[in-house]
Structure formats: structure tokens, C-alpha cells
Design a protein around this motif. Structure first.
Motif, PDB file in Angstrom:
ATOM      1  N   PHE B 109      38.633  33.218  34.837  1.00  0.00           N
ATOM      2  CA  PHE B 109      38.976  32.854  33.458  1.00  0.00           C
ATOM      3  C   PHE B 109      39.361  34.047  32.590  1.00  0.00           C
ATOM      4  O   PHE B 109      39.789  33.871  31.455  1.00  0.00           O
ATOM      5  CB  PHE B 109      37.805  32.134  32.791  1.00  0.00           C
ATOM      6  CG  PHE B 109      37.391  30.863  33.496  1.00  0.00           C
ATOM      7  CD1 PHE B 109      38.248  29.771  33.514  1.00  0.00           C
ATOM      8  CD2 PHE B 109      36.167  30.766  34.133  1.00  0.00           C
ATOM      9  CE1 PHE B 109      37.880  28.600  34.154  1.00  0.00           C
ATOM     10  CE2 PHE B 109      35.793  29.600  34.771  1.00  0.00           C
ATOM     11  CZ  PHE B 109      36.647  28.515  34.790  1.00  0.00           C
ATOM     12  N   GLY B 110      39.172  35.269  33.098  1.00  0.00           N
ATOM     13  CA  GLY B 110      39.409  36.473  32.295  1.00  0.00           C
ATOM     14  C   GLY B 110      40.887  36.625  31.928  1.00  0.00           C
ATOM     15  O   GLY B 110      41.751  35.929  32.464  1.00  0.00           O
ATOM     16  N   ARG B 111      41.142  37.573  31.017  1.00  0.00           N
ATOM     17  CA  ARG B 111      42.501  37.810  30.503  1.00  0.00           C
ATOM     18  C   ARG B 111      43.508  37.971  31.641  1.00  0.00           C
ATOM     19  O   ARG B 111      44.584  37.388  31.611  1.00  0.00           O
ATOM     20  CB  ARG B 111      42.478  39.082  29.652  1.00  0.00           C
ATOM     21  CG  ARG B 111      43.703  39.289  28.804  1.00  0.00           C
ATOM     22  CD  ARG B 111      43.585  40.620  28.082  1.00  0.00           C
ATOM     23  NE  ARG B 111      42.607  40.558  26.978  1.00  0.00           N
ATOM     24  CZ  ARG B 111      42.955  40.260  25.726  1.00  0.00           C
ATOM     25  NH1 ARG B 111      44.200  40.026  25.419  1.00  0.00           N
ATOM     26  NH2 ARG B 111      42.048  40.225  24.785  1.00  0.00           N
ATOM     27  N   LEU B 119      44.964  29.822  29.759  1.00  0.00           N
ATOM     28  CA  LEU B 119      43.936  29.634  28.736  1.00  0.00           C
ATOM     29  C   LEU B 119      44.357  30.295  27.427  1.00  0.00           C
ATOM     30  O   LEU B 119      44.177  29.731  26.350  1.00  0.00           O
ATOM     31  CB  LEU B 119      42.605  30.230  29.215  1.00  0.00           C
ATOM     32  CG  LEU B 119      41.918  29.468  30.347  1.00  0.00           C
ATOM     33  CD1 LEU B 119      40.742  30.266  30.894  1.00  0.00           C
ATOM     34  CD2 LEU B 119      41.454  28.102  29.869  1.00  0.00           C
ATOM     35  N   GLN B 120      44.964  31.484  27.570  1.00  0.00           N
ATOM     36  CA  GLN B 120      45.388  32.209  26.366  1.00  0.00           C
ATOM     37  C   GLN B 120      46.495  31.446  25.639  1.00  0.00           C
ATOM     38  O   GLN B 120      46.479  31.329  24.421  1.00  0.00           O
ATOM     39  CB  GLN B 120      45.915  33.590  26.755  1.00  0.00           C
ATOM     40  CG  GLN B 120      45.064  34.665  26.123  1.00  0.00           C
ATOM     41  CD  GLN B 120      45.430  36.031  26.631  1.00  0.00           C
ATOM     42  OE1 GLN B 120      46.095  36.187  27.655  1.00  0.00           O
ATOM     43  NE2 GLN B 120      44.989  37.046  25.907  1.00  0.00           N
ATOM     44  N   ALA B 121      47.402  30.903  26.428  1.00  0.00           N
ATOM     45  CA  ALA B 121      48.510  30.130  25.861  1.00  0.00           C
ATOM     46  C   ALA B 121      48.000  28.921  25.094  1.00  0.00           C
ATOM     47  O   ALA B 121      48.606  28.490  24.119  1.00  0.00           O
ATOM     48  CB  ALA B 121      49.460  29.690  26.976  1.00  0.00           C
ATOM     49  N   HIS B 122      46.885  28.350  25.560  1.00  0.00           N
ATOM     50  CA  HIS B 122      46.340  27.172  24.876  1.00  0.00           C
ATOM     51  C   HIS B 122      45.200  27.525  23.923  1.00  0.00           C
ATOM     52  O   HIS B 122      44.475  26.635  23.474  1.00  0.00           O
ATOM     53  CB  HIS B 122      45.892  26.138  25.898  1.00  0.00           C
ATOM     54  CG  HIS B 122      47.042  25.529  26.633  1.00  0.00           C
ATOM     55  ND1 HIS B 122      47.668  26.141  27.701  1.00  0.00           N
ATOM     56  CD2 HIS B 122      47.726  24.373  26.432  1.00  0.00           C
ATOM     57  CE1 HIS B 122      48.649  25.396  28.134  1.00  0.00           C
ATOM     58  NE2 HIS B 122      48.718  24.307  27.383  1.00  0.00           N
ATOM     59  N   ILE B 127      35.790  33.548  28.465  1.00  0.00           N
ATOM     60  CA  ILE B 127      35.118  34.828  28.670  1.00  0.00           C
ATOM     61  C   ILE B 127      34.889  35.486  27.296  1.00  0.00           C
ATOM     62  O   ILE B 127      35.716  35.366  26.400  1.00  0.00           O
ATOM     63  CB  ILE B 127      35.984  35.731  29.574  1.00  0.00           C
ATOM     64  CG1 ILE B 127      36.185  35.056  30.932  1.00  0.00           C
ATOM     65  CG2 ILE B 127      35.345  37.106  29.755  1.00  0.00           C
ATOM     66  CD1 ILE B 127      34.924  34.705  31.681  1.00  0.00           C
ATOM     67  N   PHE B 128      33.764  36.167  27.162  1.00  0.00           N
ATOM     68  CA  PHE B 128      33.331  36.793  25.903  1.00  0.00           C
ATOM     69  C   PHE B 128      33.098  35.752  24.815  1.00  0.00           C
ATOM     70  O   PHE B 128      33.248  36.017  23.628  1.00  0.00           O
ATOM     71  CB  PHE B 128      34.346  37.831  25.383  1.00  0.00           C
ATOM     72  CG  PHE B 128      34.696  38.860  26.412  1.00  0.00           C
ATOM     73  CD1 PHE B 128      33.740  39.264  27.353  1.00  0.00           C
ATOM     74  CD2 PHE B 128      35.958  39.450  26.443  1.00  0.00           C
ATOM     75  CE1 PHE B 128      34.069  40.224  28.304  1.00  0.00           C
ATOM     76  CE2 PHE B 128      36.272  40.416  27.392  1.00  0.00           C
ATOM     77  CZ  PHE B 128      35.327  40.796  28.326  1.00  0.00           C
TER      78      PHE B 128
END
Lengths: 353, 274
Positions: B109-111, B119-122, B127-128
């Protein structure tokens, strides 16, 4: 509600539990499925209930085909050998279970549970838990629970198997009376021929996934269909011999066999029940065997005498009435003559010597 | 011989468990309960850590109860392909180091992980963030409930459930009215054990949390941070909170264990003879 089983087969892997079994249970009757373990009787019962599904064949209740119906939609009462009472519920809640899951009204549940507890004569134990009851009481509660939702058929899997002899005897008679009162079509499984004969209207003898004989207790006892049934009913002495021209030769014993008049010599198995043998001090002209008394067991209602025939090399069990026993005064070691009153012969089909 | 063994056992338990535990409380309360309370109540980061732990642990427990019940039920009641493999896999989190679990989640799931770009796009943060903490805690604790229930369900057997079905009960009714009441204490025991492990989890959580003070620090992480910062009273104070929690858990656990053993004994007692 009659039950009709047609051409049912069931396999578990390579094991054939039921092999093309057909059976009719008339409405309102009490039928026993009798057989040794592994004969398929419990599997048949579970298929009738819907707890197990048949690989082939159909099951009908009256005219309705229930082959593919789930257990809960069949409305059967099932009594398990080890009772399977809900251990965390009181007697009352156990009996009420079938009504609660059907969402009956509180008043109706209460009325029905009380009625059933009265029927099984355990009203005072309403608040008890199963662990506080004796085996016989538990089985009566299990029966009350099975009957609560007015099942169309009542199925019992070795219902008295886990009880001791005295309780078992009482419960048998009680079940018979209960059935005479309720007339719900019932099938029970047992391996105890005495139990089957005492309780049931009809007895179905099973072996290796097939039905060996189906009839009233008297029919089966008087006319066993084959050697298996004869042997399974117990209290019987078995001889090997042969038949020819209306006579059977069993070692040194020769008896009439008018049903086999053929000239051909054919191997036969002879069955003589222990109450069909007579013990004599001296020969009386009838066919008899010389034998030595090995053991005398003065049981009730008859004295069981074990004798050994040296010429024949077999040990036999003979039932001797107490009156006769008093006359004979048998002791181990005595030489006696044993004469059969009745012999049942089974000739292997098509086997000639 | 017996005395020697008992003595040795008591010495080890005393040295490794009792003395350190007593020391935690002694250090924490060295300057009185008021100072102790002050160090908890007036440190916003410590308060946040407690709140976070009290958020993550219940979520993990609920998820694990659902998973544990489903898995235990499936394994105890059915024979299906992959059953043995599933039984073995349930134990996996006990044998894998928690740090590996954390890294695994980052890798996923990390960057720069497999699902990271999506995940980043959505705009989903795992993570964190809280979801990561929950995931890591769940993974590490998930055998607890299932392992507690499997032997219990197997010992109880399916006969009562079959009886319920024959009496007309539907699947959910069978579970709620028959199965659940007979495993209640086993489940309570599983929940408590799961909760204890969830609150104390360090390794996996340390990796996925990023250890952001006041944002992703749970109680164990905060304890370590205070300790690293040479804030001994603070570290011991928070550690004593965690230890207190452990003692409460232990007490409830012992009670539940006793009841579970009774459930198990009741299940194993032959019902037939009397």
C-alpha cells in the motif's frame, strides 16, 4: 402421512450405503429399520428426514415429493441417539424451540409446551437443564421437542441405544403407548431385534445397503426370508450340510426336507433355534445328536444350556424350560441327546456339488 | 527435586515478570499519583496516543471476531479443498515477525508499493494513517479468535446444530440460538486475548505508522519515543498505563478461561451415560 421411498441409492466415496432401496411406510404405522451397523439403516432414516440427500431415487410424504426439500421445510420430528438437547437451554426452552423458530405466539407456545411435558410426564422439570436429567428423562424431552411442532412424521435414530437395560425396557413400552395415542407415522432405527419386534408394527431388516425382508414381526420371526435374517435374529444354531431327495444330511443328523425333492446333491445351511432343540437323557427314536453338556446358565425365562457335539465338532445352545431342567438335573460333563423339533434349511441357489 | 523445580520456576517468573512489572509501577509513581496523573492528562501527544490505541484496538477486535467466527465455523464444520492449508495459514501471523508484516503492508500500500499509485490517485491514505494501523494490528492478531474457537466448536460437535435444523431453524437462527450461546466464553476469551495483543502491538505498527508524534503514535510507540527522549518519568507513566491494562486483561482472561474450560468440559462430557 405415509412415507414412500423409491429406488434410493447413496454412496459415501467408494462405500455403498444404500443400493436401490424402496420402502413404503403406511400412514399412522410404527416401523422399525433393523440391521447391523453399516447396513444403511441410519442413512435411510436421514434421507427420509432430509438430513442427508439421496444420490438417486425419490422420497415422498403422502403424495408430495420431498426429495429435494430441505429438512426445515419437511416438518419432521427427529430424535437423536444421544438426544442432542440444547445444553444451555432449560427443558421448557428445548421443547419450545421448534415453535419459536416458527414464530408462534407466546401463548400458543406455552400451551403446547405444557401439553407435551404432560404427555412425557416431566412437567415438574420445566426449569431444569439437560445436564440435571437422567438418560431416560433426556430422551423423553428429546421426543417432546421433536413432537412440539406437530411433525408430519416422527423419525428416531437408535432412540434407546444409549440407555441402560431397565430404562430401555420402560421407554420401549412407553413409546408404543405414545404411538397408539398419537398415531403419527413413525420410523425408528435399531440394531436390537428384540426392541424392533416388541415396539414396531412392521420390521424392515437391512443388510449391506439393501432390504433383506419387510414384514410384520410375526412374519419375519416365523418365516425368515434368508440365512442373513435367520442369523441376525439370533438365538440360533447353524449347521452346514446338504440336501438330496427330500432329506437333509447334517453331519450325523438326518432330517426330512420335503421342499427339496430333487435328486441333485446340493449344499445347504441349516438353522435350528435354541428353543427348537430338545435335550434328552436317552434316545427316543427321533433324529438326534450325541452331545456333552459344557455349561448351564440358569437365566430367566429359560435355562440356557451349552452342549458340545464331538462327532459334529460344534457347540450348540439349547433353551430348556425350568420344569424340564428340574426333571433332567443337567450337570456339566453329562452325556445327552439333542433332538431338533424344527429345522430351517436354506439351499444356496444354483449351487450343486 | 520438586522443591528445586518449583523454586527455579518461581525465581525465573519473579525475576523476569514480577520485579520488572513492580519496577514499572514504582518508577511511574515515584513522585506521587498527582504527578503521575499530570503527566498523562497534560501531555496532548500522550493523550492522543491513548485515544488512537483505543480506536485501533476495538476496530481490530471487531474485525477479528467476524473473521475468527467465520474461519472457525468453516474449519470445524466443513470438509473442503484447501481446509488444511487454511488451518496452517491462520497460524502464519504467529510465526512471521511483525516487522515483516509491516514491510509487507508498505510494499503493498506504500507510495511506491503495488497499489500505491492507485490509492494516491483516489486519495486514499493507508500507510502512515489509521487504516494502516488497523490493517497491521488485524494481521498480527487474527489467529487469536479463530484458534480459540476451532477446538471448542470441534468438541461441541454439530449434533445440536443438526437438531436445530431438524426443528425448522434457519442458518442464522441456528447460529444465534444454538452455536453462539455454547461458545460465548470461548469467544470472550478470544476477544480479550485479541484486545491485549492489539493494544500492545509494536513491530508491525511501528513500520506502517511512520511514527508521527501526535498523529500516528499508539501507546507502545509513544512509550518508546518518550524513553528515547530521556523522559523516563513520562515513559514509565505511560508504560504503567499499558501494564495496568494488561493486568485487567489478565484478570478477565483468567475468569473467561475458567468458563471456557467448563464449556469445553461440558462439550466433552459424554451426554449419553448417566
Amino acid at each position: 402421512m405415509s412415507i414412500s421411498v423409491r429406488h434410493v441409492s447413496k454412496r459415501f466415496g467408494d462405500f455403498v450405503a444404500l443400493d436401490d432401496v424402496s420402502l413404503e411406510v403406511p400412514a399412522g404405522s410404527l416401523l422399525a429399520l433393523l440391521g447391523p451397523s453399516g447396513s444403511g439403516k441410519t442413512t435411510l432414516l436421514r434421507i427420509i428426514s432430509g438430513l442427508e440427500t439421496a444420490d438417486e431415487g425419490t422420497v415422498r410424504y403422502h403424495e408430495q415429493d420431498v426429495t429435494n426439500a430441505a429438512v426445515r421445510d419437511r416438518n419432521v420430528g427427529f430424535v437423536f441417539q444421544h438426544y442432542a438437547l440444547f445444553r444451555h437451554m432449560t427443558v421448557y426452552d428445548n421443547v419450545a424451540f421448534g415453535l419459536r423458530v416458527r414464530r408462534r405466539s407466546r401463548a400458543e407456545i406455552q400451551r403446547r409446551v405444557r401439553e407435551l411435558l404432560r404427555l412425557v410426564q416431566l412437567e415438574s422439570l420445566e426449569r431444569s437443564y439437560p445436564s440435571q436429567l437422567s438418560g431416560g428423562q433426556r430422551q423423553r424431552i428429546a421426543l417432546a421437542r421433536a413432537l412440539a411442532a406437530e411433525p408430519r412424521v416422527l423419525l428416531l435414530d437408535e432412540p434407546f441405544g444409549a440407555l441402560d437395560a431397565k430404562v430401555r425396557q420402560e421407554l420401549r413400552q412407553w413409546l408404543r403407548r405414545l404411538h397408539d395415542e398419537l398415531h403419527v407415522t413413525s420410523v425408528f432405527v435399531t440394531h436390537d431385534q428384540e426392541e424392533a419386534f416388541e415396539v414396531a408394527d412392521r420390521v424392515v431388516v437391512m443388510n449391506e445397503g439393501r432390504i433383506e425382508q419387510d414384514g410384520t414381526p410375526a412374519e419375519i420371526f416365523e418365516h425368515p426370508a434368508n440365512p442373513f435374517v435367520m442369523d441376525f435374529l439370533g438365538n440360533v444354531n447353524v449347521f452346514q450340510g446338504h440336501v438330496q431327495r427330500g432329506r437333509a444330511q447334517l453331519g450325523s443328523l438326518e432330517v426330512e426336507a420335503p421342499e427339496y425333492p430333487e435328486a441333485e446333491l446340493r449344499p445347504a445351511t441349516a438353522f435350528i433355534r435354541s428353543h427348537e432343540l430338545e435335550v434328552l437323557r436317552t434316545k427316543n427314536g427321533r433324529p438326534s445328536l450325541e452331545a456333552r453338556v459344557m455349561h448351564v446358565n440358569p437365566a430367566r425365562p429359560v435355562v440356557k444350556v451349552r452342549v458340545y457335539s464331538e462327532a459334529f465338532g460344534v457347540a450348540l445352545t439349547v433353551d430348556v424350560s425350568w420344569d424340564r431342567y428340574a426333571d433332567l438335573l443337567l450337570q456339566p460333563g453329562d452325556l445327552v441327546y439333542v433332538a431338533p423339533r424344527q429345522v430351517r434349511l436354506f439351499v444356496q441357489p444354483g449351487a450343486a456339488i | 527435586m520438586r522443591r528445586l523445580l518449583v523454586g527455579a520456576a518461581l525465581t525465573v517468573v519473579g525475576l523476569l515478570v514480577v520485579v520488572p512489572l513492580a519496577n514499572v509501577f514504582a518508577q511511574a509513581l515515584a513522585d506521587g499519583p498527582i504527578a503521575w496523573w499530570h503527566r498523562i492528562a497534560h501531555d496532548p501527544d500522550t493523550l492522543h496516543a491513548i485515544r488512537l490505541t483505543l480506536t485501533v484496538a476495538p476496530i481490530a477486535v471487531v474485525l477479528n471476531v467476524l473473521f475468527g467466527l467465520a474461519a472457525a465455523w468453516a474449519i470445524a464444520r466443513f470438509r473442503f479443498p484447501g481446509r488444511t492449508l487454511m488451518t496452517a495459514l491462520i497460524d502464519l501471523p504467529f510465526t512471521v515477525s511483525p516487522v515483516v508484516v509491516g514491510l509487507l503492508l508498505i510494499l503493498l500500500f506504500g507510495r511506491s508499493g503495488y497499489l500505491g499509485p492507485w490509492l494516491q490517485a483516489h486519495d486514499v491514505k493507508i500507510i502512515f494513517a489509521l487504516p494502516g494501523l488497523v490493517l497491521a494490528t488485524c494481521f498480527v492478531t487474527f489467529p487469536v479468535v479463530a484458534r480459540e474457537l476451532i477446538p471448542l466448536l470441534e468438541a461441541i460437535g454439530s449434533e445440536e446444530e443438526t437438531a436445530a435444523v431438524s426443528l425448522g431453524a434457519r442458518g442464522w437462527q441456528v447460529f444465534r440460538l444454538v452455536t453462539l450461546p455454547s461458545i460465548t466464553w470461548g469467544l470472550v476469551y478470544g476477544v480479550i486475548l485479541c484486545n491485549a495483543r492489539a493494544m500492545g502491538e509494536f513491530g508491525a505498527v511501528a513500520v506502517v505508522s511512520g511514527r508521527i508524534t501526535g498523529r500516528t503514535d499508539t501507546v507502545p510507540l509513544r512509550v518508546e519515543k518518550l524513553f528515547q527522549d530521556y523522559d523516563m518519568p513520562g515513559a514509565f507513566t505511560l508504560a504503567s498505563v499499558l501494564a495496568l491494562l494488561a493486568l485487567v486483561t489478565l484478570a478477565v482472561k483468567t475468569a473467561a478461561e475458567l468458563k471456557t474450560r467448563r464449556e469445553l468440559a461440558a462439550a466433552k462430557r459424554p451426554a449419553a451415560t448417566h
